[in-house]
Design a protein around this motif. Sequence first.
Motif, short mmCIF file in Angstrom:
data_model
loop_
_atom_site.label_atom_id
_atom_site.label_comp_id
_atom_site.label_asym_id
_atom_site.label_seq_id
_atom_site.Cartn_x
_atom_site.Cartn_y
_atom_site.Cartn_z
N ARG A 1 7.01 67.40 41.12
CA ARG A 1 7.71 66.80 39.95
C ARG A 1 7.46 65.13 39.98
NH1 ARG A 1 11.92 69.14 41.05
NH2 ARG A 1 11.93 70.52 38.88
N VAL A 2 7.36 64.57 41.10
CA VAL A 2 7.10 63.04 41.48
C VAL A 2 5.61 62.64 40.78
CG1 VAL A 2 6.61 61.26 43.15
CG2 VAL A 2 8.70 62.65 43.42
N GLY A 3 4.75 63.77 41.12
CA GLY A 3 3.42 63.57 40.46
C GLY A 3 3.38 63.40 39.09
N ARG A 4 4.31 64.46 38.20
CA ARG A 4 4.17 64.47 36.89
C ARG A 4 4.86 63.25 36.24
NH1 ARG A 4 6.11 69.74 37.77
NH2 ARG A 4 8.10 68.94 37.01
N THR A 5 5.85 62.86 37.04
CA THR A 5 6.52 61.46 36.67
C THR A 5 5.79 60.21 36.61
OG1 THR A 5 8.78 62.41 37.37
CG2 THR A 5 8.68 60.03 37.16
N GLY A 6 5.02 60.50 37.72
CA GLY A 6 4.15 59.03 37.86
C GLY A 6 2.88 59.28 36.73
N ARG A 7 2.57 60.00 36.58
CA ARG A 7 1.39 60.40 35.57
C ARG A 7 2.07 60.27 34.10
NH1 ARG A 7 -0.04 65.19 38.38
NH2 ARG A 7 1.12 66.47 37.02
N PHE A 8 3.44 60.26 33.93
CA PHE A 8 4.02 60.29 32.43
C PHE A 8 4.11 58.76 32.41
CE2 PHE A 8 8.05 59.33 30.32
CZ PHE A 8 8.02 59.90 29.23
N LEU A 9 4.54 57.89 33.57
CA LEU A 9 4.81 56.72 33.43
C LEU A 9 3.64 55.80 33.45
CD1 LEU A 9 7.65 56.31 36.06
CD2 LEU A 9 7.85 56.15 33.70
N TRP A 10 2.51 56.24 33.80
CA TRP A 10 1.17 55.51 33.81
C TRP A 10 0.71 55.74 32.47
CZ3 TRP A 10 -1.57 52.17 36.35
CH2 TRP A 10 -2.90 51.99 35.95
N SER A 11 0.96 56.96 31.73
CA SER A 11 0.55 56.95 30.29
C SER A 11 1.05 56.10 29.28
CB SER A 11 0.75 58.24 29.98
OG SER A 11 2.27 58.59 29.79
N GLY A 12 2.25 55.37 29.92
CA GLY A 12 2.84 54.34 29.04
C GLY A 12 1.88 53.26 28.59
N TRP A 13 1.10 52.92 29.31
CA TRP A 13 0.04 51.94 29.10
C TRP A 13 -0.57 52.03 27.71
CZ3 TRP A 13 0.29 47.80 31.39
CH2 TRP A 13 0.69 47.53 32.69
N SER A 14 -0.78 53.31 27.08
CA SER A 14 -1.41 53.45 25.96
C SER A 14 -0.24 53.20 24.93
CB SER A 14 -1.90 54.99 25.82
OG SER A 14 -0.95 56.02 26.05
N GLY A 15 0.82 53.61 25.16
CA GLY A 15 1.95 53.24 24.25
C GLY A 15 2.13 51.77 24.09
N LEU A 16 2.20 51.11 25.05
CA LEU A 16 2.12 49.50 25.04
C LEU A 16 1.05 48.92 24.18
CD1 LEU A 16 3.48 48.52 28.80
CD2 LEU A 16 4.87 48.98 26.52
N ALA A 17 -0.18 49.62 24.47
CA ALA A 17 -1.41 48.96 23.65
C ALA A 17 -1.03 49.22 22.25
CB ALA A 17 -2.42 49.54 24.02
N ALA A 18 -0.49 50.49 21.87
CA ALA A 18 -0.01 50.68 20.40
C ALA A 18 0.90 49.68 19.86
CB ALA A 18 0.28 52.15 20.00
N LEU A 19 1.80 49.45 20.69
CA LEU A 19 3.21 48.42 20.06
C LEU A 19 2.36 47.01 20.16
CD1 LEU A 19 5.87 49.81 22.32
CD2 LEU A 19 5.44 50.01 19.89
N SER A 20 1.51 46.57 21.12
CA SER A 20 0.66 45.53 20.85
C SER A 20 -0.02 45.26 19.65
CB SER A 20 -0.03 45.07 22.22
OG SER A 20 0.85 45.13 23.15
N LEU A 21 -0.71 46.36 19.15
CA LEU A 21 -1.41 46.37 17.95
C LEU A 21 -0.44 46.13 16.93
CD1 LEU A 21 -4.08 46.65 16.37
CD2 LEU A 21 -3.76 49.03 16.35
N LEU A 22 0.42 46.69 16.87
CA LEU A 22 1.52 46.67 15.65
C LEU A 22 2.03 45.36 15.58
CD1 LEU A 22 3.37 47.77 13.59
CD2 LEU A 22 5.09 48.73 15.44
N ALA A 23 2.45 44.80 16.77
CA ALA A 23 2.76 43.49 16.89
C ALA A 23 1.86 42.39 16.28
CB ALA A 23 3.35 42.93 18.40
N ALA A 24 0.58 42.52 16.53
CA ALA A 24 -0.51 41.84 15.86
C ALA A 24 -0.51 42.13 14.34
CB ALA A 24 -1.94 41.98 16.71
N LEU A 25 -0.31 42.98 13.84
CA LEU A 25 -0.44 43.16 12.48
C LEU A 25 0.87 42.71 11.86
CD1 LEU A 25 -1.48 46.94 12.29
CD2 LEU A 25 -2.93 45.02 12.00
N TRP A 26 2.04 42.69 12.65
CA TRP A 26 3.11 42.27 12.04
C TRP A 26 2.90 40.77 12.10
CZ3 TRP A 26 8.64 43.50 14.59
CH2 TRP A 26 9.45 42.91 14.06
N GLN A 27 2.41 40.08 12.99
CA GLN A 27 2.24 38.46 12.88
C GLN A 27 1.12 38.09 11.85
OE1 GLN A 27 3.59 36.07 14.79
NE2 GLN A 27 2.56 34.66 13.98
#
Length: 270
Positions: free
Chosen positions: A8-34
């Motif tokens: 379970r801890v391993g799955r949680t770690g993989r889930f949290l690590w995958s958040g980087w791709s989400g942050l990259a997408a939000l950063s792209l949205l912020a750039a388009l917004w700007q």
Amino acid sequence: MMAAWSDRVGRTGRFLWSGWSGLAALSLLAALWQFGHEVYGDFILPAPLDTVRAMGTILADPASWDIAVLTSRRAVEGFLVSALAGAALGLAAGYSPATMRAARPLVTVLLGVPPIAWIVLAMIWFGSSDGTVVVTILIASSPLVFVGVAEGVMTRDRSLDDMARAFGAGPVRRLTTLGLRHVAVHLFPALAISLGTAFKVAVMAELLANVGGIGGELARARANLDVAGALGWVMISVAALIAFEYGIVHPVRAEFERWRAAAQPWGVKR
């Protein structure tokens, strides 16, 4: 026990690590917004940082938290009701082809009517109350869950059912060990869409029915031509949606879909 917790801890770690791709997408949205802000100016589209500051100013008032919680509660209540109703009806229809054929035109009708029409009808039926919001979410979201669950049941591998029956598994056993796990593959994407629909419809219903919440604050911002404040409230609504989806729906989905990672070493996907 330790192996289960380690998994379970391993799955949680993989889930949290995958958040980087989400942050990259939000950063792209912020750039388009700007970029849009620099093209159209503050009145049409305030800068992302100005909107974040407006959001911080809103959240500095304790009353704003009560407003956000009110909208979130209504959205989650409608989502839970629609998820339970849609899943139960979808299971029944999936195991009954005749019921599924009869239900498809009704689902088309429900999906074809815009949510704003249901809001108007719910206002007539329930007045300016929480019932207007919850009923509108139920009608708008439950068909999505229904279709996902019904399609999951209809596309199940029936040979696995036959094998389980040959080994003496009863209907309930086959449903819990085989049917629901296959249905979950179709259910959780439908739940994610349904949850997003619940928050959107909740804010829309609050705005039109004048029952407070984030929708009421958007109406006030519109009257004052406060574009940054309106976007701040929109960001608060989206933040609440993200918190519920990635804090509840996706962790539960990971528990149901542990079989996906059974043959995958750490960090490697086939």
